[in-house]
Write an enzyme that holds these catalytic residues in place. Structure first.
Site, mmCIF file in Angstrom:
data_model
loop_
_atom_site.group_PDB
_atom_site.id
_atom_site.type_symbol
_atom_site.label_atom_id
_atom_site.label_comp_id
_atom_site.label_asym_id
_atom_site.label_seq_id
_atom_site.Cartn_x
_atom_site.Cartn_y
_atom_site.Cartn_z
ATOM 1 N N CYS A 2 0.677 -0.661 -0.077
ATOM 2 C CA CYS A 2 -0.026 0.051 0.347
ATOM 3 C C CYS A 2 0.423 1.202 0.240
ATOM 4 C CB CYS A 2 -1.264 -0.079 0.813
ATOM 5 S SG CYS A 2 -0.320 0.595 2.531
ATOM 6 N N ASP A 28 1.282 16.002 5.623
ATOM 7 C CA ASP A 28 0.077 15.406 4.237
ATOM 8 C C ASP A 28 0.491 16.435 3.257
ATOM 9 O OD1 ASP A 28 -3.092 14.326 4.930
ATOM 10 O OD2 ASP A 28 -2.221 15.350 2.873
ATOM 11 N N HIS A 44 1.820 -2.611 8.450
ATOM 12 C CA HIS A 44 0.719 -2.524 8.147
ATOM 13 C C HIS A 44 -0.777 -2.705 8.815
ATOM 14 C CE1 HIS A 44 -2.347 -1.468 4.297
ATOM 15 N NE2 HIS A 44 -3.232 -2.509 4.839
ATOM 16 N N ASN A 82 -9.859 8.262 9.682
ATOM 17 C CA ASN A 82 -10.977 8.035 9.234
ATOM 18 C C ASN A 82 -10.800 6.634 8.509
ATOM 19 O OD1 ASN A 82 -11.533 10.735 9.128
ATOM 20 N ND2 ASN A 82 -10.284 11.260 7.147
ATOM 21 N N GLY A 88 -14.933 8.090 5.341
ATOM 22 C CA GLY A 88 -13.832 8.643 4.252
ATOM 23 C C GLY A 88 -12.519 8.312 4.164
ATOM 24 N N HIS A 93 -4.589 2.661 5.396
ATOM 25 C CA HIS A 93 -2.936 2.392 6.627
ATOM 26 C C HIS A 93 -3.739 2.564 7.722
ATOM 27 C CE1 HIS A 93 1.099 1.197 6.799
ATOM 28 N NE2 HIS A 93 0.709 1.840 7.233
ATOM 29 N N HIS A 95 -3.869 5.708 10.018
ATOM 30 C CA HIS A 95 -3.072 7.163 9.951
ATOM 31 C C HIS A 95 -4.279 7.582 11.058
ATOM 32 C CE1 HIS A 95 -5.873 6.898 6.546
ATOM 33 N NE2 HIS A 95 -5.659 8.550 6.589
ATOM 34 N N HIS A 97 -4.651 11.542 11.496
ATOM 35 C CA HIS A 97 -4.094 13.260 11.351
ATOM 36 C C HIS A 97 -4.044 14.118 12.142
ATOM 37 C CE1 HIS A 97 -6.024 13.287 6.775
ATOM 38 N NE2 HIS A 97 -6.384 11.373 7.320
#
Ligand code: 5GP
Ligand code: ZN
Length: 118
Positions: A2, A28, A44, A82, A88, A93, A95, A97
């Site tokens: 990925c 990002d 992963h 998300n 969304g 993988h 993550h 934010h």
């Protein structure tokens, strides 16, 4: 493999700001705030829904360290993950934010009418 596994393996370049044996944090590519970092596990994991409580415990400390590293710990920040289609999630993988650097709005999350029938 990925996209974010490729970032972990340095097959895709990224702007890494912090790394330890288990996690990596990088900027990002399409920031939605003055500071917008993604924190991910090196192994992963599909999403938050699949993460172990043990990994989350370590992830929590790592996110604290990221906030300190980019100087948003005192001014405040937001952590979002998300999950799946309705959440969304675009990259499959896990993550987090980490957003900050300005007063963030708390807004519009869905086109569905929250009072009505979804
Ligand atoms: P999601 O929508 O899955 O919660 O968030 C995926 C995030 O990954 C988005 O904010 C998007 O801008 C970011 N992103 C997608 N591809 C790349 C990339 O190749 N490099 C970096 N640094 N960020 C990416
Ligand atoms: Zn991956």
């Amino acid at each position: 493999m990925c996209l974010f596994c490729k970032i972990v393996n340095r097959e895709i370049p990224s702007n890494i700001i912090l790394e330890d044996e288990n996690f990596v944090a990088f900027h990002d590519i399409n920031p939605k705030a003055p500071v917008h970092i993604l924190a991910i596990p090196k192994i992963h994991v599909d999403s938050f829904d699949a993460v172990s409580p043990e990994m989350m415990a370590k992830m929590t400390t790592f996110i604290h360290d990221v906030a300190k590293e980019v100087n948003i710990q005192k001014s405040g920040y937001r952590v979002i993950t998300n999950i799946g289609e309705n959440g969304g999630q675009e990259v499959g993988h896990l993550h987090f934010h980490i957003l900050g650097g300005a007063r963030l709005k708390w807004g519009h999350f869905s086109d569905a009418d929250p009072q009505g029938h979804f």
